[in-house]
Design a protein around this motif. Sequence first.
Motif, short mmCIF file in Angstrom:
data_model
loop_
_atom_site.label_atom_id
_atom_site.label_comp_id
_atom_site.label_asym_id
_atom_site.label_seq_id
_atom_site.Cartn_x
_atom_site.Cartn_y
_atom_site.Cartn_z
N GLU A 299 43.21 48.58 58.31
CA GLU A 299 43.12 48.97 56.27
C GLU A 299 42.72 47.73 56.05
OE1 GLU A 299 42.61 51.56 53.53
OE2 GLU A 299 44.20 52.51 54.91
N GLY B 190 49.30 47.10 47.34
CA GLY B 190 49.45 48.85 47.61
C GLY B 190 49.88 48.19 49.49
N LEU B 191 48.82 47.90 50.06
CA LEU B 191 48.89 48.68 51.88
C LEU B 191 49.98 46.98 52.59
CD1 LEU B 191 45.40 49.14 52.76
CD2 LEU B 191 47.24 50.59 52.46
N MET C 216 39.60 46.38 42.36
CA MET C 216 40.56 47.66 42.50
C MET C 216 40.23 47.30 44.50
SD MET C 216 38.16 50.91 41.72
CE MET C 216 36.49 49.84 42.27
N LEU C 217 39.89 46.70 45.08
CA LEU C 217 40.69 45.71 46.85
C LEU C 217 41.54 44.99 46.73
CD1 LEU C 217 37.14 45.32 48.69
CD2 LEU C 217 38.04 47.02 48.57
N ARG D 239 44.62 47.54 46.14
CA ARG D 239 44.76 48.27 47.00
C ARG D 239 45.76 47.77 48.76
NH1 ARG D 239 45.75 52.36 49.57
NH2 ARG D 239 44.91 53.24 51.47
N ILE E 280 40.76 45.32 54.11
CA ILE E 280 39.60 45.03 53.03
C ILE E 280 40.59 43.44 53.06
CG2 ILE E 280 40.86 44.69 50.96
CD1 ILE E 280 41.88 47.86 51.51
#
Length: 66
Positions: free
Chosen positions: A52, A13-14, A6-7, A10, A56
């Motif tokens: 962010e 996407g970031l 999941m990280l 994410r 991550i």
Amino acid sequence: MNLREMLAIRLKGLKQNHGDLDMAIEALNMINTSDHLAIRRLKKKKLKIKDEIKRIKEQLTPDIIA
């Protein structure tokens, strides 16, 4: 799906959002817009995304004690 996956999703996407904001800021600068407030807001948003991304990446990288 585990936390690591999941990280990673994410993070991907970031990174995409960060690149999109970079292109938007560059485009606004190229057209010599007088909307400096919009550019500042985009830069601030880009910086938050960068922070962010860093957070991550730190979660995904295991601590190695030397």
